[in-house]
Structure formats: C-alpha cells, structure tokens
Scaffold this active site. Sequence first.
Site, PDB file in Angstrom:
ATOM      1  N   ALA A 188      37.576  14.461  12.661  1.00 19.02           N
ATOM      2  CA  ALA A 188      37.531  13.573  13.829  1.00 19.02           C
ATOM      3  C   ALA A 188      36.862  12.242  13.460  1.00 19.02           C
ATOM      4  O   ALA A 188      37.205  11.181  14.001  1.00 19.02           O
ATOM      5  CB  ALA A 188      36.785  14.262  14.962  1.00 19.02           C
ATOM      6  N   ARG A 248      24.997  22.783  13.878  1.00 15.23           N
ATOM      7  CA  ARG A 248      24.970  23.175  12.449  1.00 15.23           C
ATOM      8  C   ARG A 248      24.075  22.195  11.702  1.00 15.23           C
ATOM      9  O   ARG A 248      23.932  21.031  12.113  1.00 15.23           O
ATOM     10  CB  ARG A 248      26.373  23.198  11.836  1.00 15.23           C
ATOM     11  CG  ARG A 248      27.165  21.941  12.041  1.00 15.23           C
ATOM     12  CD  ARG A 248      28.505  21.986  11.332  1.00 15.23           C
ATOM     13  NE  ARG A 248      28.356  21.658   9.912  1.00 15.23           N
ATOM     14  CZ  ARG A 248      28.202  20.427   9.442  1.00 15.23           C
ATOM     15  NH1 ARG A 248      28.135  19.382  10.260  1.00 15.23           N
ATOM     16  NH2 ARG A 248      28.080  20.225   8.159  1.00 15.23           N
ATOM     17  N   PRO A 249      23.437  22.678  10.626  1.00 18.19           N
ATOM     18  CA  PRO A 249      22.615  21.749   9.851  1.00 18.19           C
ATOM     19  C   PRO A 249      23.523  20.780   9.111  1.00 18.19           C
ATOM     20  O   PRO A 249      24.513  21.203   8.515  1.00 18.19           O
ATOM     21  CB  PRO A 249      21.879  22.663   8.864  1.00 18.19           C
ATOM     22  CG  PRO A 249      22.653  23.936   8.818  1.00 18.19           C
ATOM     23  CD  PRO A 249      23.458  24.048  10.067  1.00 18.19           C
ATOM     24  N   SER A 250      23.202  19.491   9.161  1.00 13.69           N
ATOM     25  CA  SER A 250      24.009  18.511   8.441  1.00 13.69           C
ATOM     26  C   SER A 250      23.868  18.718   6.941  1.00 13.69           C
ATOM     27  O   SER A 250      22.802  19.088   6.451  1.00 13.69           O
ATOM     28  CB  SER A 250      23.531  17.101   8.810  1.00 13.69           C
ATOM     29  OG  SER A 250      23.970  16.186   7.830  1.00 13.69           O
ATOM     30  N   GLY A 251      24.931  18.455   6.219  1.00 14.22           N
ATOM     31  CA  GLY A 251      24.857  18.505   4.758  1.00 14.22           C
ATOM     32  C   GLY A 251      24.675  17.126   4.151  1.00 14.22           C
ATOM     33  O   GLY A 251      24.658  16.999   2.921  1.00 14.22           O
ATOM     34  N   THR A 252      24.566  16.102   4.978  1.00 16.91           N
ATOM     35  CA  THR A 252      24.388  14.747   4.428  1.00 16.91           C
ATOM     36  C   THR A 252      23.146  14.042   4.964  1.00 16.91           C
ATOM     37  O   THR A 252      22.717  13.045   4.400  1.00 16.91           O
ATOM     38  CB  THR A 252      25.600  13.843   4.742  1.00 16.91           C
ATOM     39  OG1 THR A 252      25.733  13.732   6.161  1.00 16.91           O
ATOM     40  CG2 THR A 252      26.880  14.397   4.160  1.00 16.91           C
ATOM     41  N   ASP A 282      31.264   3.438   2.523  1.00 12.91           N
ATOM     42  CA  ASP A 282      31.968   3.488   1.239  1.00 12.91           C
ATOM     43  C   ASP A 282      33.482   3.526   1.445  1.00 12.91           C
ATOM     44  O   ASP A 282      34.231   3.832   0.519  1.00 12.91           O
ATOM     45  CB  ASP A 282      31.493   4.672   0.379  1.00 12.91           C
ATOM     46  CG  ASP A 282      31.737   6.018   1.044  1.00 12.91           C
ATOM     47  OD1 ASP A 282      31.931   6.054   2.272  1.00 12.91           O
ATOM     48  OD2 ASP A 282      31.734   7.049   0.334  1.00 12.91           O
ATOM     49  N   SER A 320      27.425   6.645   1.594  1.00 12.14           N
ATOM     50  CA  SER A 320      28.471   6.595   2.612  1.00 12.14           C
ATOM     51  C   SER A 320      27.987   6.044   3.962  1.00 12.14           C
ATOM     52  O   SER A 320      27.519   4.923   4.048  1.00 12.14           O
ATOM     53  CB  SER A 320      29.031   8.013   2.723  1.00 12.14           C
ATOM     54  OG  SER A 320      30.024   8.114   3.666  1.00 12.14           O
TER      55      SER A 320
HETATM   56  P1  NG1 Z   1      27.513  16.579   7.745  1.00  8.60           P
HETATM   57  O1  NG1 Z   1      26.412  15.562   7.669  1.00  8.60           O
HETATM   58  O2  NG1 Z   1      27.367  17.800   6.887  1.00  8.60           O
HETATM   59  O3  NG1 Z   1      27.845  16.864   9.189  1.00  8.60           O
HETATM   60  C1  NG1 Z   1      29.331  14.620   7.492  1.00  8.60           C
HETATM   61  C2  NG1 Z   1      30.523  14.807   8.408  1.00  8.60           C
HETATM   62  C3  NG1 Z   1      31.524  15.673   7.683  1.00  8.60           C
HETATM   63  C4  NG1 Z   1      31.922  15.042   6.354  1.00  8.60           C
HETATM   64  C5  NG1 Z   1      30.667  14.722   5.552  1.00  8.60           C
HETATM   65  C6  NG1 Z   1      30.880  13.887   4.323  1.00  8.60           C
HETATM   66  C7  NG1 Z   1      30.492  14.905  10.863  1.00  8.60           C
HETATM   67  C8  NG1 Z   1      30.049  15.658  12.071  1.00  8.60           C
HETATM   68  N1  NG1 Z   1      30.146  15.436   9.674  1.00  8.60           N
HETATM   69  O4  NG1 Z   1      28.839  15.889   7.143  1.00  8.60           O
HETATM   70  O5  NG1 Z   1      32.642  15.856   8.519  1.00  8.60           O
HETATM   71  O6  NG1 Z   1      32.681  13.873   6.565  1.00  8.60           O
HETATM   72  O7  NG1 Z   1      29.747  13.971   6.308  1.00  8.60           O
HETATM   73  O8  NG1 Z   1      31.921  14.171   3.610  1.00  8.60           O
HETATM   74  O9  NG1 Z   1      31.129  13.861  11.002  1.00  8.60           O
HETATM   75 ZN    ZN Z   2      32.111   7.733   3.488  1.00  8.56          ZN
END
Ligand code: NG1
Ligand code: ZN
Length: 543
Positions: A374, A501-505, A280, A60
């Site tokens: 957002a 917050r810890p990012s999940g990506t 993506d 992405s």
């Molecule tokens: P993470 O990296 O967990 O913040 C990001 C976006 C989410 C969501 C996911 C993918 C921000 C702050 N965070 O997640 O809102 O779109 O990617 O689905 O934009």
């Molecule tokens: Zn995407």
Amino acid sequence: MGPALSKIDREHPPQLAYGTAGFRCDATQLVIAMERVGMLAALRSRDRDGLKIGVMVTASHNPHRDNGVKIVDPTGAMLAQAWESKAEKVACCPESQLLETLASVAEGEAASASVVIGRDTRAHSRALSQRVRAGAEALGARVEDVGVVTTPQLHHCVRAANGFSPVVKGPLYGYADALVDAFEALLKTSPHKTGRPDSTVVVDCAGGVGAFGIHQLRRRLEERGLASVLSLRAANIVREAPLNHQCGAEHVQKQRLPPKNLSRRDLGAPNLRGCSVDGDADRLVYWFHGLSNFEIVDGDKIASLLAVFIARELAAAQPLIGTPSLGVVQTAYANGAAAAFLRERRVEVAFAKTGVKYVHHAAEAFDVGVYFEANGHGTVLVKEALRARLAQLDSEPGTGGRARLAVSRLHAVARLANQSVGDALADLLLVEAVLCLQQKSIAAWGALYDELPSRQLKQRVASRALLEPNATETRLVAPAALQAKIDALAASHKSGRAFVRPSGTEDVVRVYAEAATRRDADALALEVRRAVFDLAGGLGERP
Ligand code: NG1
Ligand code: ZN
C-alpha cells in the site's frame, strides 16, 4: 558524524538485525556495521564466483538522522535470505572474533571479489559508504562507487554489470535510457497520437535522490519529443525540503496529508496530478486535490490499474501466447476493498508477510506477478520464459491485429518494470503510459473502487522484540492479552480490522486500523495504540 573512528568500541558493536530492508538505525551506530557489510559483500562475491555484489547506503523513508545498508545479489535481487543471518553475525561480532566469524561464513573459492557501492543524499551517507569501501578492500575486493543513486538504480547497475540484463548505452549502465526506450515502445501502441491535455505531473522528491532521476528522465523525454505526453515537474528537490520531513511517499501515505510546498494553493493550477517518491525512490504514491478533499492513489490502486490493464492484454494476446498466469500480491496493509475489486475482475490475489523481500518472492510464483505494498513499493515481474517469448514475437515482422498489439504492449511492460525491486521512476512511467493508453484521468483512476477508511499510527515501546507476531504478521502470538484487547476493540467498530506488528525499519510498533467510517478508523487506531502503550511497555506520553 558520530564518534571519531578511533573512539569506536570495536569489541562491542551495536547488535543489529537485518530487518525488513537491511540494517537500519541511528547513523552514529553504523560505522562498524558498514565496514563489516563491505567485508561480507566481498565474501558473498567470492561465493558467487567473483560476480559483483551491490551495497546501498540508505535509510529510505526513515528520518534523516537514521541511515542503513542493504546488500544486493548479482542478479540485482535482494540478498538471499540464507545470508541475512551471516550478515548479522559478521556485523555484530566483537573485533577479537572477526577473523573466525569471517572464516565461518566464507564458502567461496573465487580468486577475485567485486563490490558496487551506491548511496543516498543523507549528509552521513558519503562517510558511511567509505567505510563500506574500506571493509570490502580490506578483503581484497575491487570496488566501483557509483555515487548518489536511487536504490533501484543500484540494483540495475549490479544486474547489468554482471550481464543479467542487456546494457543500453548511457550513464549508470543505461538505466534512464532503457526506461525511456520501453516507455516510448508502450506509447507507440496507443491509438491516440497527439499529446495529453493533462501531461504535467508534479513529482514530490522527498528532498532526496529521486530529483536526480526525475531530471534524467525529463531530459530524455524532451529530447524524444515526448514532453507533450509527459512533462515532469520536480518539487521538494534536495535542499528544498529536509529529507522525508513532511514530504515524500511515507509522509503522504501514512499521514494522509499533502506534501510540504504542494498544497492546493502552492500548485497554482487546478487538476494537476502529483506523486511522491521516498528517500531512495523505490516507492511511489499518487495524489491530487479533489473537489473537497486531498485524495491519495496508493500502491493498492497502482496494482489494480496495472493488473486490470495486463489482464486485458493477456486475454487479447491469448492466440499467440496461450494463458500465462497473472496474480497480484498484497500484504495485510492492503485496503480490504482492493482485493474485492481485483477478485471481481477475476484477478487472483495472494498475500505475503510485510516486507518487500516476502512480497517479491510470492509474486515470482506467477508468470506475471504484480506486487505493490500500500505504501507504493512494487513492480510487475514477468517470468523469463514469457519475456523471451514476447521479445521473439515482438521482433518478428508484424501482421498487425489485436493479439500482436497486445504482445507489443506486454513486452514493453516487461522491459519497463524493474525485475529486481520496486522502482518509483519505472513505476511512474508505467502508470503514465497506462493512463495515457486508457485516456484515464487521475480522478477516474482514484474512483476505481471506494476504499475502507484506514489509519496508521506508531508507538514507541521499551522493547519491540517483546511483541511476537504470527507467520503472516496479522496477529500477535504474544503478549496474548494485547491481542485479545485488539480483537475486542476491532469488534466494537463496524467492519473494524486492526493489527499491530514491530517495525523492521524503525524503532516503533506499527498500528493499522480500518473501519466503515473515517471516524471509526481513526478512533480504532487510537484505541489500539493506547492498548499497545498500556500492555507492551509504551514510552513517552500515553496517547
Ligand atoms: P516496517 O518498518 O517493517 O513496517 C516498512 C514498510 C514495509 C516495507 C519496508 C521496507 C509499512 C507499514 N511498512 O517496513 O512495507 O516497505 O518498510 O522495505 O509501510
Ligand atoms: Zn525506500
């Protein structure tokens, strides 16, 4: 790319989490995970009576060096959450335990399994998608490779191939044709029959797959004589810009800067409106060069535009359809001013944890659920019963009238909006049709409400797992000292609000700050980032 297959240590696969959007990390770490995801998809297909399961190879909005993989359920929805932990077990177990791990998740009895694979334009995506194929075939699945597609296109292919949405003829199960059909149906309800003076939209394609989709839409718009209403100009197409680097929705929305190659000077014409998709093409944000500033019209404002339009049409259609519920779902990243704007117009606003899967789920509670993060990821969900009622009313010979017009508009919205996932191309057509119906300029849209200035930053830390957020991810449960410091910093700025917050990506901690002035928002974000560095084991130089 990465180590040769023979050199990979299969006894010690990288330990990955199925984060906000599947597995994601440096591409070199993903070979085993891709094979295992192929296997898991085959098992999931058997579990769902042989229906097709989708696998999308993409990272992405992440930098080009990263890659990732997301699994799509038969209806086109994201993988059921109950299966995420199974995916983690299968992806991360030593090879010597693979058979028993697979056996422990395999519940389905179906004789056949079927997997549809798509990928983005990253240089390593082809090789990684071949590993997915190898994994799926190893467990006897039939594989259809739809090649380079946007994430929403892959969701559409899976949904349509399993018979959950009517297939319009054309490539990719009629994806582009279905969108343009619905766009045309919505435009037909317009009292303004001529073209628009501002029909051109410049689309920043982030150097990724979005450019192919824009090309498919543009061709169809031209064929149907709709170019005087919407003329798409693709910029930052593949090879014109490195993927997501200084361009695309993530760059524009997080850095609050124009995309590369599209400054006021590059555009060459005043008053052009632009938009940016991500790598993506499941996210969309708009922008324009205002009198003095670069202005962003983000996901909050897309939700506001659409929700206010839909609320009006629902009210007009009331004699025919009663009063279905309408709600907008946001996350903690939504600007404080957006919820106030919507509530003033009596549109219900609900909140969900960050991550499309949570927001999508919360939107399903409404008959019409509008959700947008957002960052521009979102769509409009319409409950099946309402959709069927709209379709039936719309197909009956019409007597005209405002209620009937509203039904046609709502039905077209339900057809245009992606029902599985946020979709930049569908959202682009939806926004353009609404702007056209309302004869609204992007400047007027951008001025719907004044945002509180906000700033987002990221900070790398030794282990982001040490940050434990609460259920809504708006506060930290641990480290308590860091949360206390954030509270104190936010209180020291007028209208200050901040959270981390810890990012999940990505391998980072995300910092969000909002305050009464731009100066305060910027200062607060920087102070909080410093606090993260000091109290959560920051890496690199102290900010
Ligand atoms: P993470 O990296 O967990 O913040 C990001 C976006 C989410 C969501 C996911 C993918 C921000 C702050 N965070 O997640 O809102 O779109 O990617 O689905 O934009
Ligand atoms: Zn995407």
